[in-house]
Design an enzyme around this catalytic site. Structure first.
Site, PDB file in Angstrom:
ATOM      1  CB  CYS A 103     -17.932   0.089   5.274  1.00 38.34           C
ATOM      2  SG  CYS A 103     -17.276   1.440   6.261  1.00 38.34           S
ATOM      3  CG  HIS A 125     -18.459   2.968   1.479  1.00 39.49           C
ATOM      4  ND1 HIS A 125     -19.597   2.246   1.760  1.00 39.49           N
ATOM      5  CD2 HIS A 125     -18.070   3.522   2.653  1.00 39.49           C
ATOM      6  CE1 HIS A 125     -19.890   2.375   3.043  1.00 39.49           C
ATOM      7  NE2 HIS A 125     -18.978   3.135   3.605  1.00 39.49           N
ATOM      8  CD  GLU A 174     -20.598   1.296  -1.599  1.00 35.48           C
ATOM      9  OE1 GLU A 174     -19.540   0.618  -1.634  1.00 35.48           O
ATOM     10  OE2 GLU A 174     -21.163   1.623  -0.533  1.00 35.48           O
TER      11      GLU A 174
HETATM   12  N1  GLN Z   1     -20.492   1.903  11.697  1.00 36.44           N
HETATM   13  C1  GLN Z   1     -19.202   1.602  11.167  1.00 36.44           C
HETATM   14  C2  GLN Z   1     -18.197   2.707  11.432  1.00 36.44           C
HETATM   15  O1  GLN Z   1     -18.565   3.805  11.746  1.00 36.44           O
HETATM   16  C3  GLN Z   1     -19.279   1.306   9.692  1.00 36.44           C
HETATM   17  C4  GLN Z   1     -19.642   2.494   8.884  1.00 36.44           C
HETATM   18  C5  GLN Z   1     -20.001   2.140   7.460  1.00 36.44           C
HETATM   19  O2  GLN Z   1     -20.266   0.989   7.159  1.00 36.44           O
HETATM   20  N2  GLN Z   1     -20.009   3.116   6.584  1.00 36.44           N
HETATM   21  O3  GLN Z   1     -17.027   2.503  11.319  1.00 36.44           O
END
Ligand code: GLN
Length: 548
Positions: A380, A516, A518
């Site tokens: 992410c 994600h 995970e």
């Molecule tokens: N801050 C980034 C976004 O909002 C990444 C978010 C995250 O890693 N879950 O896109």
């Protein structure tokens, strides 16, 4: 007919009620029963999406895009059950529903009260998760017995047995039996008090799970049983263990499944726990070892990366390897440089995150991994920063995410105005309001993989589905320039619009994903990307030290 197990906790918090509920579910599933788990949280936030992960632990995300308590992550890791919106209720969500009904006039002039309106709403919430394809619903009540906030939930579950019949409900209570070093003794008094407190509100537990750091001798169990009005075999020791994945085995050894059979009149076969034994064997006696740096902005509560930590252990299970985690503070990297902090690791991971703190340190970590050819996994935010680093160093662009620099000349990561939600079949639109907080891309989205890439090799499939929780996206205007500089866009949404995975050519393993992974990793089914990342890290280490 669905049967119910209610899990409450006493004495102190953080005894591992979530793990106990999850392990109990694993044990029942190993007997061939169909089990689901629900968490009822006493706090007033409508969902944990707005809670600080550094205070409350990670926000877990379900396939249907719900932001939930991290215990739902435990539930999914221990079982084949997949949570949805009905599996996590908070006081806030219950009151919100009741107040909405009141405003609509649904209560026809009645005075709306905690009993019966809130307690009825809690019972409805429980029933909403008890779908007809289930044998057992386990319901974990957050907080500790005696908390003011838990009372409506406890009253609701007390009534529940009254409504659905004694043979269909079991109350399990988790307590602490501390060992007092100075006296050289284990003490049962806190357990007695906690059970008394439950009985005062009309709940007699059927099973006690006693957290202890040493085995509970039979006379101790007898003492607890007499004081708490239970059979001795209903006092189960929940011993501290080396790995949480040993808990189902330990509960089985203590006879918990036989007890549940008896109390709920289940009449099923003994559990087959071979898979859990295999998991525990691999964790406790691995053949290899590797060290991964996780570069973040903490270092406070590690529960804020719970699923990530577990997924790395799972990647280790798949490779028969211990995975040592080196939690590395990104701001330290800014001060001391990446070499100083990362020279001794076999793989570098930048996880998800929000906010500007430590960003440049993370970018330095990406650069170090890329240039030194250390396996890199960006999740992410970790993918977004990989893109920014490559744009800056390889493409010569003054690039950033508009999250960190709203006026950057090259907004390579930015807020998309609209995108297609494949799951719901609708166009999601960002409103002026939602830019302040609201609209995130949440939950499962499909992604199509390009062949002959690390991603494709890992998954062995053309189309995958992964869970998201972020606002910012890769800006498609920069596809071309990145591709010309050695980046492969290896995963794209089916409509071709959302860039989900990037990789680097000419690097042993460098992969960033917008989702994600995970959240979908399990000890019995390690996630393919974590398996591949750990494999690459082991290989990097072996190439470096051929004798290991
Ligand atoms: N801050 C980034 C976004 O909002 C990444 C978010 C995250 O890693 N879950 O896109």
């Amino acid at each position: 007919m669905v049967k119910y197990i209610f899990v409450t906790g006493g004495v102190v918090s953080a005894l591992g009620k979530g793990i106990a509920a999850a392990a109990m579910a694993a044990l029942l599933e190993a007997k061939g029963l169909r089990v689901a788990i629900q968490k009822l949280d006493p706090y007033i936030n409508v969902d944990p999406g707005t809670l600080s992960p550094f205070e409350h632990g990670e926000v877990f995300v379900t396939d249907d895009g719900c932001e939930t308590d991290l215990d739902l992550g435990h539930y999914e890791r221990f079982t084949s059950f997949r949570a949805t919106v009905v599996n996590n209720y908070t006081t806030g969500k219950i009151y919100y529903n009741v107040i909405t009904k009141e405003r609509r006039g649904d209560y026809l002039g009645a005075t709306v009260q905690v009993v019966p309106h809130i307690t009825d709403a809690i019972k409805e919430a429980i029933k909403s998760a008890a779908t007809s394809d289930l044998d057992i619903l386990i319901v974990e009540i957050g907080g500790t017995v005696g908390d003011i906030e838990s009372l409506p939930f406890l009253e609701a579950i007390r009534q529940f047995r009254y409504n659905v019949g004694k043979e269909n409900v079991l109350y399990a209570h988790l307590t602490l039996v501390p060992f007092i070093r100075a006296a050289g003794e284990m003490k049962t008094k806190p357990t007695q008090h906690s059970v008394n407190e439950l009985r005062e509100i009309g709940i007699q537990p059927d099973v006690l799970l006693c957290r202890t750091e040493r085995p509970l001798p039979p006379e101790m169990k007898r003492k607890i049983a007499i004081h708490c009005n239970l059979d001795t075999d209903a006092v189960i020791a929940a011993l501290d263990l080396d790995t949480v994945y040993e808990v189902p085995l330990s509960l089985k050894a203590e006879g918990l499944d036989r007890l549940i059979d008896k109390k709920l009149q289940l009449n099923v076969t003994p559990p087959n726990t071979d898979e859990w034994e295999n998991v525990v064997q691999r964790i406790k006696h691995p053949k290899h070892e590797t060290t991964i740096a996780i570069v973040g902005k903490y270092v406070g509560l590690k529960d804020s990366y719970k699923s990530l930590e577990e997924a790395l252990i799972h990647g280790g299970i798949a490779n028969n390897s211990r995975v040592n985690l080196k939690w590395t503070n990104a701001e330290e990297i800014e001060k001391k440089g990446a070499e100083e902090l990362l020279a001794d690791v076999d793989g570098i991971l930048v996880p998800g995150g929000f906010g500007i703190r430590g960003i440049e340190g993370k970018v330095q970590a990406v650069r170090y991994a890329r240039e030194k050819k250390v396996p890199y996994f960006g999740i992410c935010l970790g993918m977004q920063l990989a893109v920014i680093e490559i744009a800056r160093t390889l493409c010569g662009l003054n690039a950033n995410s508009t999250e960190f620099d709203p006026t950057t000349p090259n907004p390579i990561i930015y807020l998309m105005e609209k995108w297609y939600n494949h799951r719901t079949g609708t166009i999601e639109e960002r409103t002026a309001d939602s830019q302040m907080g609201g609209t995130m891309r949440l939950g499962a989205y499909p992604c199509v993989l390009k062949e002959e890439t690390h991603a494709f090799a890992a998954y062995g499939a053309k189309e995958i589905s992964e869970r998201h929780r972020h606002r910012y996206e890769f800006n498609n205007q920069y596809r071309e320039v990145l591709s010309q500089n050695g980046v492969i866009l290896s995963g794209i949404s089916p409509d071709g619009e959302l860039c989900e995975i990037i990789e680097l050519k000419d690097h042993p393993w460098f992969l960033g994903c917008q989702f994600h992974p995970e959240f979908k990793s399990r000890p019995r089914e390690p996630h393919p990307l974590f398996t591949a990342f750990i494999a690459a890290s082991l290989k990097a280490k072996m190439d470096f030290f051929p004798e290991s």
